[in-house]
Scaffold this motif. Structure first.
Motif, PDB file in Angstrom:
ATOM      1  N   SER A  42      88.399 -56.014  64.080  1.00 44.82           N
ATOM      2  CA  SER A  42      87.189 -56.220  64.867  1.00 44.82           C
ATOM      3  C   SER A  42      87.341 -55.539  66.221  1.00 44.82           C
ATOM      4  O   SER A  42      86.405 -54.921  66.720  1.00 44.82           O
ATOM      5  N   LYS A  61      91.225 -59.269  63.963  1.00 45.37           N
ATOM      6  CA  LYS A  61      90.110 -59.366  63.028  1.00 45.37           C
ATOM      7  C   LYS A  61      89.485 -60.745  63.202  1.00 45.37           C
ATOM      8  O   LYS A  61      90.181 -61.758  63.125  1.00 45.37           O
ATOM      9  N   ILE A  62      88.190 -60.766  63.477  1.00 44.78           N
ATOM     10  CA  ILE A  62      87.482 -62.029  63.665  1.00 44.78           C
ATOM     11  C   ILE A  62      86.849 -62.417  62.325  1.00 44.78           C
ATOM     12  O   ILE A  62      85.951 -61.725  61.837  1.00 44.78           O
ATOM     13  N   ASN A  64      84.505 -64.415  59.973  1.00 38.53           N
ATOM     14  CA  ASN A  64      83.234 -65.134  60.067  1.00 38.53           C
ATOM     15  C   ASN A  64      82.762 -65.276  61.515  1.00 38.53           C
ATOM     16  O   ASN A  64      82.121 -66.276  61.879  1.00 38.53           O
ATOM     17  N   ASN A  65      83.125 -64.276  62.331  1.00 38.89           N
ATOM     18  CA  ASN A  65      82.724 -64.234  63.746  1.00 38.89           C
ATOM     19  C   ASN A  65      83.248 -65.407  64.566  1.00 38.89           C
ATOM     20  O   ASN A  65      82.766 -65.660  65.671  1.00 38.89           O
ATOM     21  N   THR A  66      84.220 -66.147  64.042  1.00 38.55           N
ATOM     22  CA  THR A  66      84.707 -67.321  64.776  1.00 38.55           C
ATOM     23  C   THR A  66      86.229 -67.403  64.853  1.00 38.55           C
ATOM     24  O   THR A  66      86.776 -67.802  65.880  1.00 38.55           O
ATOM     25  N   GLN A 364      80.268 -52.107  69.141  1.00 39.03           N
ATOM     26  CA  GLN A 364      79.414 -53.262  68.892  1.00 39.03           C
ATOM     27  C   GLN A 364      78.175 -52.829  68.110  1.00 39.03           C
ATOM     28  O   GLN A 364      77.479 -51.881  68.469  1.00 39.03           O
ATOM     29  N   ASN A 367      75.635 -58.284  66.521  1.00 39.81           N
ATOM     30  CA  ASN A 367      76.566 -59.328  66.960  1.00 39.81           C
ATOM     31  C   ASN A 367      77.975 -59.104  66.420  1.00 39.81           C
ATOM     32  O   ASN A 367      78.839 -59.963  66.603  1.00 39.81           O
ATOM     33  N   ASN A 368      78.201 -57.989  65.762  1.00 41.28           N
ATOM     34  CA  ASN A 368      79.499 -57.727  65.144  1.00 41.28           C
ATOM     35  C   ASN A 368      80.250 -56.625  65.886  1.00 41.28           C
ATOM     36  O   ASN A 368      79.645 -55.765  66.534  1.00 41.28           O
ATOM     37  N   TYR A 370      83.578 -53.717  65.538  1.00 42.37           N
ATOM     38  CA  TYR A 370      84.371 -52.948  64.588  1.00 42.37           C
ATOM     39  C   TYR A 370      85.391 -52.107  65.353  1.00 42.37           C
ATOM     40  O   TYR A 370      85.043 -51.398  66.303  1.00 42.37           O
TER      41      TYR A 370
END
Length: 379
Positions: A42, A61-62, A64-66, A364, A367-368, A370
């Motif tokens: 991420s 690496k995030i 599930n965005n959490t 970006q 909301n993700n 890479y």
């Protein structure tokens, strides 16, 4: 064909020739780069260029965005593949912020989450047999809860820096900086010898960057009040003097043309953080005024005897204000040219190998985030 038409065609040919000339000049003189998205990450925070084909990357690496997991591995340029080191168990729930390389092994530093709390994590990988050694257990219990942000090989030993979370009896918890020296004989705690600026009681202090050159090292960071910097040489710390108001934090350091360079964020006006760049001469800090008035200096490097400076700055887009990266380049700190300016891209670290500049960070998209690797083929 009339003389008027001939003259008109001649003018058109001249104009086309001029435009073509300028286009060719721009092509052969402007920097060219390509950006590679590496979806294993991420965000990529650090890189080590081993050779023309192999680059070691470290980041997060995030899930599930959490949920963060520290990731590191080798990226091969010849076939655009990434091989994961599979050391995420040592950085589970945490991050890999810094990498170091001594020619035979790499050191990876960051954090892992244990019982909901971030703990310092330090791992060594022997690049000859790829054996993994968890060195975290050798870190003093005083620095167990915290994070490692900076690693550098001095030529004879490792320097490792970060912060530790301390709760004193009857006191509110706060962060203290720590600095470790590691060689074949063991671990040595240099933290008590740090200059007093690094140890503000009750404040939050962190070491963010270490850079070594000619057997000496610069260590920089920030506390709850000011930027902090010191030069370590021959087992002695030399205090760096800021003869001006220096609210803020230092995030990066470098050695160029006989001077230490430091960069970060000036927080004299907290509502308008300003990119900070300075050089050090005889332990005195001399700021360099940059043409960008908002943002932060994230990384420093050099190529072909020219300095390269990466900044994170705000961009105004059709969807509002967002952050992106600007790269400044030049042979004189007072005269720098902008060679890249892109929103939604953030460069966290840069390195040079065989006259090629490499940068890592993230892009970006909505909301993700890479992980990205940027390669400047001509600069």
């Amino acid at each position: 064909m009339s003389i008027v038409r001939l003259a008109f065609l001649a003018v058109i040919i001249i104009v086309i020739g001029i435009v073509a000339s300028y286009s060719l000049y721009d092509y052969f003189t402007s920097p060219h780069y390509k950006m590679i998205e590496i979806n294993d990450f991420s965000k990529i925070y650090s890189l080590i260029v081993i050779n023309n084909n192999e680059i070691i990357l470290g980041g997060v690496k995030i899930i599930n965005n959490t949920f963060p997991i520290g990731i590191a591995g080798i990226y091969f340029l010849d076939n655009n593949t990434f091989i994961n080191f599979n050391i995420s168990e040592y950085f589970n729930g945490g991050y890999i912020y810094s990498l170091g390389y001594n020619g035979t092994a790499i050191l990876l530093g960051g954090s892992t989450r244990i019982n909901g709390t971030l703990h310092t994590s330090l791992v060594e990988i022997n690049l000859q047999n790829y054996k993994i050694y968890n060195l975290s257990k050798f870190i003093s219990p005083f620095y167990t809860i915290g994070q490692i942000y900076a690693i550098d090989w001095n030529g004879e030993y490792w320097l490792v820096g970060g912060n530790a979370y301390i709760t004193g009896v009857g006191q509110s918890p706060f962060l203290i900086p720590f600095l470790l020296k590691i060689n074949s004989s063991g671990f040595y705690d240099l933290s008590p010898k740090l200059p007093s600026d690094f140890k503000v009681l009750g404040g939050s202090s962190t070491i963010y960057s270490i850079y070594s050159k000619n057997s000496s090292s610069i260590i920089v960071g920030g506390n709850a009040v000011n930027m902090t910097a010191t030069i370590y040489y021959n087992n002695t710390f030399y205090n760096v003097s800021f003869n001006f108001l220096h609210l803020g934090v230092l995030l990066t350091s470098y050695y160029w043309k006989g001077y230490w360079l430091i960069g970060g964020e000036n927080l004299t006006n907290p509502e308008n953080p300003e990119p900070f760049l300075a050089y050090i001469n005889n332990t005195q800090v001399y700021p360099i005024k940059l043409k960008y008035q908002l943002g932060v200096v994230t990384s420093l490097s050099s190529i072909n005897n020219n300095i390269v400076i990466a900044l994170r700055v705000p961009f105004i887009t059709s969807n509002g204000t967002t952050y992106g990266s600007v790269i400044l380049y030049g042979h004189n700190l007072e005269k720098l040219n902008t060679i890249m300016s892109k929103p939604f891209i953030v460069i966290e670290n840069m390195a040079t190998y065989n006259s090629i500049l490499y940068g890592v960070g993230y892009e970006q998209k909505g909301n993700n985030f890479y992980g990205i690797l940027i390669i400047f083929s001509r600069i």
